[in-house]
Write an enzyme that holds these catalytic residues in place. Structure first.
Site, PDB file in Angstrom:
ATOM      1  N   TYR A  85       0.824  -1.213   0.000  1.00 49.79           N
ATOM      2  CA  TYR A  85       0.000   0.000   0.000  1.00 49.79           C
ATOM      3  C   TYR A  85       0.860   1.266   0.000  1.00 49.79           C
ATOM      4  O   TYR A  85       0.489   2.270  -0.613  1.00 49.79           O
ATOM      5  CB  TYR A  85      -0.989  -0.015   1.174  1.00 49.79           C
ATOM      6  CG  TYR A  85      -2.207  -0.828   0.843  1.00 49.79           C
ATOM      7  CD1 TYR A  85      -2.282  -2.185   1.153  1.00 49.79           C
ATOM      8  CD2 TYR A  85      -3.270  -0.266   0.128  1.00 49.79           C
ATOM      9  CE1 TYR A  85      -3.376  -2.937   0.783  1.00 49.79           C
ATOM     10  CE2 TYR A  85      -4.366  -1.029  -0.247  1.00 49.79           C
ATOM     11  CZ  TYR A  85      -4.420  -2.364   0.075  1.00 49.79           C
ATOM     12  OH  TYR A  85      -5.504  -3.119  -0.307  1.00 49.79           O
ATOM     13  N   ARG A  88       1.603   1.782  -3.546  1.00 52.64           N
ATOM     14  CA  ARG A  88       0.446   2.349  -4.272  1.00 52.64           C
ATOM     15  C   ARG A  88       0.215   3.801  -3.870  1.00 52.64           C
ATOM     16  O   ARG A  88      -0.168   4.644  -4.680  1.00 52.64           O
ATOM     17  CB  ARG A  88      -0.797   1.492  -4.018  1.00 52.64           C
ATOM     18  CG  ARG A  88      -0.685   0.101  -4.635  1.00 52.64           C
ATOM     19  CD  ARG A  88      -1.898  -0.734  -4.317  1.00 52.64           C
ATOM     20  NE  ARG A  88      -3.086  -0.212  -5.007  1.00 52.64           N
ATOM     21  CZ  ARG A  88      -4.332  -0.594  -4.701  1.00 52.64           C
ATOM     22  NH1 ARG A  88      -4.539  -1.437  -3.712  1.00 52.64           N
ATOM     23  NH2 ARG A  88      -5.362  -0.119  -5.363  1.00 52.64           N
ATOM     24  N   ASP A 122      -8.104   6.601  -4.608  1.00 52.11           N
ATOM     25  CA  ASP A 122      -7.013   7.572  -4.832  1.00 52.11           C
ATOM     26  C   ASP A 122      -7.377   9.008  -4.485  1.00 52.11           C
ATOM     27  O   ASP A 122      -6.517   9.891  -4.492  1.00 52.11           O
ATOM     28  CB  ASP A 122      -6.512   7.484  -6.291  1.00 52.11           C
ATOM     29  CG  ASP A 122      -7.637   7.648  -7.331  1.00 52.11           C
ATOM     30  OD1 ASP A 122      -7.570   7.009  -8.385  1.00 52.11           O
ATOM     31  OD2 ASP A 122      -8.598   8.412  -7.076  1.00 52.11           O
ATOM     32  N   HIS A 137     -15.035   2.128  -1.507  1.00 55.64           N
ATOM     33  CA  HIS A 137     -13.976   1.219  -1.071  1.00 55.64           C
ATOM     34  C   HIS A 137     -12.927   1.895  -0.216  1.00 55.64           C
ATOM     35  O   HIS A 137     -11.810   1.386  -0.080  1.00 55.64           O
ATOM     36  CB  HIS A 137     -13.315   0.568  -2.306  1.00 55.64           C
ATOM     37  CG  HIS A 137     -14.239  -0.388  -3.023  1.00 55.64           C
ATOM     38  ND1 HIS A 137     -13.978  -0.876  -4.275  1.00 55.64           N
ATOM     39  CD2 HIS A 137     -15.429  -0.917  -2.667  1.00 55.64           C
ATOM     40  CE1 HIS A 137     -14.961  -1.680  -4.644  1.00 55.64           C
ATOM     41  NE2 HIS A 137     -15.871  -1.707  -3.690  1.00 55.64           N
ATOM     42  N   CYS A 174      -3.855   1.212  21.134  1.00 58.13           N
ATOM     43  CA  CYS A 174      -3.866  -0.199  21.581  1.00 58.13           C
ATOM     44  C   CYS A 174      -2.629  -0.956  21.126  1.00 58.13           C
ATOM     45  O   CYS A 174      -2.473  -2.145  21.414  1.00 58.13           O
ATOM     46  CB  CYS A 174      -5.109  -0.910  21.061  1.00 58.13           C
ATOM     47  SG  CYS A 174      -5.055  -1.249  19.290  1.00 58.13           S
ATOM     48  N   THR A 212     -15.279   0.959 -15.194  1.00 56.06           N
ATOM     49  CA  THR A 212     -15.308  -0.179 -14.278  1.00 56.06           C
ATOM     50  C   THR A 212     -15.658  -1.445 -15.043  1.00 56.06           C
ATOM     51  O   THR A 212     -16.476  -1.427 -15.960  1.00 56.06           O
ATOM     52  CB  THR A 212     -16.294   0.035 -13.111  1.00 56.06           C
ATOM     53  OG1 THR A 212     -16.217  -1.095 -12.225  1.00 56.06           O
ATOM     54  CG2 THR A 212     -17.731   0.189 -13.580  1.00 56.06           C
ATOM     55  N   ASN A 237     -16.322   3.430 -21.552  1.00 58.77           N
ATOM     56  CA  ASN A 237     -15.292   2.416 -21.326  1.00 58.77           C
ATOM     57  C   ASN A 237     -14.704   2.051 -22.688  1.00 58.77           C
ATOM     58  O   ASN A 237     -15.452   1.942 -23.653  1.00 58.77           O
ATOM     59  CB  ASN A 237     -15.947   1.168 -20.690  1.00 58.77           C
ATOM     60  CG  ASN A 237     -14.932   0.251 -20.037  1.00 58.77           C
ATOM     61  OD1 ASN A 237     -13.903  -0.075 -20.656  1.00 58.77           O
ATOM     62  ND2 ASN A 237     -15.197  -0.165 -18.803  1.00 58.77           N
TER      63      ASN A 237
END
Ligand code: OAD
Length: 272
Positions: A85, A88, A122, A137, A174, A212, A237
């Site tokens: 990550y 990214r 993003d 997401h 924690c 998508t 698309n």
């Protein structure tokens, strides 16, 4: 309520040229009181961000993203997943919104209400100026405690953490690992985001689906919800896919090319 779509709106004989199709899409959008735009990784492709299913590049080429973006993968190897990550994040930090993001933000000049439902993490829609963005997401720009020890989500500002080279960093409350605030495979979507997405997909006048593959649920169900509520569906698309059969108009091309033309045409219609 705008006048209902005519059959001519919905039908477009094969071989109709792209400008004619974009003009047809613009004539559908201009009547929308509420336009919902569902976006996927394709809208960020022209920013240089790889789409989710194309081959990963370089160092990460040997990993399947669907193997890394899971709680199990993180538990098995938190450092590997965190570093993926971070990689990214570096791609996003080095990139900018492209003409597709900017065109979607410009739609707000011509239409009363534009809601962007994005599967992308993003943050480029917000950066391009879209004012109503639902992140289905999550966002790679946010981190949270893996245990959500202070409630879901327990967001943690990485910049506010004391220095140190722990990878992944630890929750200051924690001491569990931190994780990116994104939805992993097998995890539920943020409830509020999903509820709103279902609602606006049913209540909008037009849904435009951009970039998508329409293979990951529940996001992939939204165009059908829009269609079954009697709303028009427009798809942008370069490739036909699972959503194309639901589209009243399918604009086959890259979003960074098609959307600026669409917005220009819409502007002309709005002023006429
Ligand atoms: P995909 O990689 O599955 O699909 C990208 C889509 O963008 C494909 O349909 C391409 O044809 C299209 N595309 C490519 N270049 C384009 C361009 N220049 N303009 C417009 N479209 C273009 O990515 P998503 O559909 O976004 O979920 O994937 C959905 C979800 O699957 C992601 O959010 C992620 C992944 O698993 C999670 O991480 C939970």
């Amino acid at each position: 309520m705008p006048e209902p779509l005519t059959e001519a709106d919905r039908s477009h004989p094969a071989g109709v040229d792209m400008d004619e199709l974009i003009a047809r899409a613009a004539s559908i959008l201009v009547r929308a009181r509420t336009l919902v735009v569902l976006t996927g990784a394709g809208v960020s492709k022209e920013s240089g961000i790889p789409t989710f299913r194309e081959a990963q590049t370089g160092l990460w080429a040997r990993y399947d993203p669907q193997e890394l973006a899971t709680r199990q993968a993180f538990r098995r190897d938190p450092e590997l997943v965190w570093r993926w990550y971070q990689f990214r994040r570096s791609l996003v930090a080095a990139a900018r919104p492209n003409p597709a993001h900017r065109a979607l933000a410009e739609l707000e000049r011509f239409l009363p209400r534009v809601i962007v439902l994005t599967q992308n993490i993003d943050g480029f829609h917000q950066a391009a100026g879209s004012s109503d963005v639902v992140e289905l997401h999550g966002s790679i720009g946010r981190s949270r405690c893996f245990a959500d020890c202070r409630g879901e989500p327990t967001l943690i500002d990485l910049a506010a953490l004391p220095g140190g080279d722990a990878v992944p960093p630890r929750c200051p409350y924690c001491h569990d690992y931190l994780r990116p605030d994104v939805v992993w495979f097998g995890e539920p979507l943020p409830q509020a985001a999903l509820q709103r997405a279902w609602l606006v997909s049913a209540q909008c006048d037009v849904m435009m689906v951009v970039g998508t593959s329409g293979v990951v649920y529940p996001a992939a169900a939204l165009p059908r919800i829009a269609r079954e509520a009697g709303n028009a569906v427009v798809e942008v698309n370069p490739e036909p896919g699972g959503i194309t059969p639901l589209a009243d108009v399918f604009l086959q091309g890259p979003a960074g090319t098609v959307l600026p033309i669409l917005v220009r045409m819409l502007g002309g219609l709005s002023e006429s």
